[in-house]
Design a protein around this motif. Sequence first.
Motif, mmCIF file in Angstrom:
data_model
loop_
_atom_site.group_PDB
_atom_site.id
_atom_site.type_symbol
_atom_site.label_atom_id
_atom_site.label_comp_id
_atom_site.label_asym_id
_atom_site.label_seq_id
_atom_site.Cartn_x
_atom_site.Cartn_y
_atom_site.Cartn_z
ATOM 1 N N PHE A 156 0.513 0.350 -13.053
ATOM 2 C CA PHE A 156 2.036 1.093 -13.180
ATOM 3 C C PHE A 156 2.364 0.376 -14.127
ATOM 4 N N PRO A 157 2.402 -0.054 -15.177
ATOM 5 C CA PRO A 157 2.950 -0.964 -16.201
ATOM 6 C C PRO A 157 4.236 -0.245 -16.676
ATOM 7 N N ASP A 158 4.893 1.557 -16.528
ATOM 8 C CA ASP A 158 5.963 2.120 -17.144
ATOM 9 C C ASP A 158 7.087 1.826 -15.624
ATOM 10 N N ARG A 159 7.010 1.368 -14.570
ATOM 11 C CA ARG A 159 7.863 1.913 -13.233
ATOM 12 C C ARG A 159 8.566 0.798 -12.465
ATOM 13 N N PHE A 160 8.429 -0.729 -13.357
ATOM 14 C CA PHE A 160 9.334 -2.015 -12.427
ATOM 15 C C PHE A 160 10.116 -2.391 -13.320
ATOM 16 N N MET A 161 11.220 -2.696 -12.742
ATOM 17 C CA MET A 161 12.450 -3.419 -13.531
ATOM 18 C C MET A 161 12.764 -4.754 -12.627
ATOM 19 N N LEU A 162 13.412 -5.228 -13.363
ATOM 20 C CA LEU A 162 14.045 -6.530 -12.838
ATOM 21 C C LEU A 162 15.894 -6.106 -12.841
ATOM 22 N N GLY A 163 16.239 -6.678 -11.650
ATOM 23 C CA GLY A 163 17.678 -6.799 -11.350
ATOM 24 C C GLY A 163 18.076 -7.939 -10.714
ATOM 25 N N SER A 164 19.119 -8.145 -11.062
ATOM 26 C CA SER A 164 20.045 -9.397 -10.055
ATOM 27 C C SER A 164 20.514 -9.011 -8.655
ATOM 28 N N ASP A 165 20.810 -8.018 -8.429
ATOM 29 C CA ASP A 165 22.000 -7.433 -7.313
ATOM 30 C C ASP A 165 22.671 -8.617 -7.136
ATOM 31 N N VAL A 166 24.085 -9.322 -7.953
ATOM 32 C CA VAL A 166 25.240 -9.790 -7.663
ATOM 33 C C VAL A 166 26.191 -8.711 -7.855
ATOM 34 N N VAL A 167 26.755 -9.313 -6.744
ATOM 35 C CA VAL A 167 27.696 -8.896 -6.722
ATOM 36 C C VAL A 167 29.632 -9.444 -7.259
ATOM 37 N N GLY A 168 29.768 -9.055 -8.440
ATOM 38 C CA GLY A 168 31.669 -9.823 -8.075
ATOM 39 C C GLY A 168 31.670 -11.080 -9.158
ATOM 40 N N ARG A 169 30.512 -11.757 -9.011
ATOM 41 C CA ARG A 169 30.313 -13.327 -9.405
ATOM 42 C C ARG A 169 29.635 -12.994 -10.818
ATOM 43 N N PHE A 170 29.342 -13.787 -11.392
ATOM 44 C CA PHE A 170 28.356 -13.424 -12.630
ATOM 45 C C PHE A 170 28.016 -15.297 -13.145
ATOM 46 N N ASN A 171 28.521 -16.442 -12.203
ATOM 47 C CA ASN A 171 27.716 -17.383 -12.804
ATOM 48 C C ASN A 171 26.271 -17.394 -11.941
ATOM 49 N N ASP B 105 0.716 -1.582 -0.405
ATOM 50 C CA ASP B 105 0.206 0.227 -0.289
ATOM 51 C C ASP B 105 0.389 1.369 0.287
ATOM 52 N N THR B 106 1.672 1.388 0.561
ATOM 53 C CA THR B 106 3.013 3.197 0.288
ATOM 54 C C THR B 106 3.920 2.625 -0.968
ATOM 55 N N LEU B 107 3.540 1.313 -1.195
ATOM 56 C CA LEU B 107 4.864 1.539 -2.933
ATOM 57 C C LEU B 107 3.379 2.281 -3.955
ATOM 58 N N ALA B 108 2.548 1.241 -3.534
ATOM 59 C CA ALA B 108 1.132 1.986 -4.683
ATOM 60 C C ALA B 108 0.434 3.733 -4.609
ATOM 61 N N ARG B 109 0.849 3.589 -3.148
ATOM 62 C CA ARG B 109 0.158 5.427 -3.220
ATOM 63 C C ARG B 109 2.113 6.386 -3.390
ATOM 64 N N LEU B 110 2.562 5.576 -3.008
ATOM 65 C CA LEU B 110 3.888 6.586 -4.089
ATOM 66 C C LEU B 110 3.968 6.516 -5.349
ATOM 67 N N LEU B 111 4.067 5.144 -5.571
ATOM 68 C CA LEU B 111 3.716 5.728 -7.301
ATOM 69 C C LEU B 111 2.932 6.606 -7.769
ATOM 70 N N ALA B 112 1.143 6.589 -7.442
ATOM 71 C CA ALA B 112 0.722 7.283 -7.172
ATOM 72 C C ALA B 112 0.663 9.284 -7.533
ATOM 73 N N ASP B 113 1.389 9.227 -6.262
ATOM 74 C CA ASP B 113 1.941 10.673 -5.922
ATOM 75 C C ASP B 113 3.856 11.306 -6.825
ATOM 76 N N TYR B 114 4.212 10.227 -7.640
ATOM 77 C CA TYR B 114 5.662 10.754 -7.625
ATOM 78 C C TYR B 114 5.766 9.791 -8.983
ATOM 79 N N LEU C 216 0.232 -8.310 -8.853
ATOM 80 C CA LEU C 216 -0.137 -8.369 -9.893
ATOM 81 C C LEU C 216 -0.751 -7.281 -10.579
ATOM 82 N N LYS C 217 -1.863 -6.796 -9.297
ATOM 83 C CA LYS C 217 -2.686 -5.532 -10.580
ATOM 84 C C LYS C 217 -1.693 -4.075 -9.588
ATOM 85 N N LEU C 218 -0.543 -4.346 -9.038
ATOM 86 C CA LEU C 218 0.155 -2.843 -8.554
ATOM 87 C C LEU C 218 0.505 -2.600 -9.927
ATOM 88 N N VAL C 219 1.395 -3.788 -10.446
ATOM 89 C CA VAL C 219 2.921 -3.480 -11.744
ATOM 90 C C VAL C 219 1.533 -2.671 -12.973
#
Length: 340
Positions: A282-297, A239-248, A276-279
């Motif tokens: 706001f279909p343009d506001r979410f993205m994926l990441g791995s957050d790996v640090v220096g190792r890529f296997n 709910d917090t992210l839903a409000r922030l995405l709507a406001d900003y 799912l409904k939140l994404v």
Amino acid sequence: MPPVRTCLAVLALLSALPLQARDYRYSDAHLHYVDFFQETEGMRSLLDAMDAGGIEHVMISGVPVAKKWHEDEPKRPRYYAGDDAGAYWYSATDVLVAAAVKGLPADQRHRFHPFLSGFNPNDKNADAHIRRMLELDPGLWQGIGEVFTRHDDLTALIDGDTPRANNEAMSRVYHLAAEYDLPVMLHSNITSKRERNPLYLQEVEEPLRNHPHVRFIWAHGGTSKEIHRHQTRLDFLHDTLARLLADYPNLYIDLSWTMLDPYLLDADGKPRANWLKLVERFPDRFMLGSDVVGRFNGLGGYLKVYEPFLDALPEAVARKVARDNFLAVLPRKHRPQTSN
């Protein structure tokens, strides 16, 4: 025209066939070229992992701190939380990233989007340092971050005060980001390990409100592994992210690492309907990441695990989340063509 009974039989047969699996192409919106000791497997390993995992583009950054091997520790730690020794701000991390990107073959360089991170976010000189780095390599840097502010026990290990996303030093950085059209990726925990409320929300909301021309990527949506060790799931987060995405409209959410479980998927590995409904909202506001640090296997596997969630989204939205949304937040002159 075939008989109605025949048409119904064909439709029933088609509905029983398995749907064709989607073949996603990815952008990794959160990747560290080095680890907390400023070490890396190298660009060849990263390129191989990207090709194997269907990853067309990556945000590539250093790690803004280095973990100290303390004189009293007989064994070198393997992670920043491996012992009680401190960490310190390490500007040379950007030199390592710049050298790696500039050493790429010309036909591969367009896949890499370097973010500058090697500065102390408590220092009001930080914006001057960033400007020097931008002028030293014109056109190289495409974003700022990941900036470590309010980062679990890590910021407690770093000498000096805990950095805040809304301090004066960072405000100067945001003005510079707007001047250069650079997105900013922030790690800023939304709460502490024990408070079951958005204790530190104002530290992120204030910059969102005061710097509307800056595109902010909130790493892990304000969550962290350490928070989840003490609180299994933040009930207020959705709910917090839903409000922030709507406001900003300048807020974007990085879904890396701590967002998949326990938020996007339930205990049975099924997508949660409210996320799912939140994404979709706001279909343009979410993205994926791995957050790996220096190792890529196995890098591609860190993104592939999102496929049950992506498959439950409309296909056009899923492809935005998987690849295009990250590319759309880059400086206008650096944005590759999207599949929209």
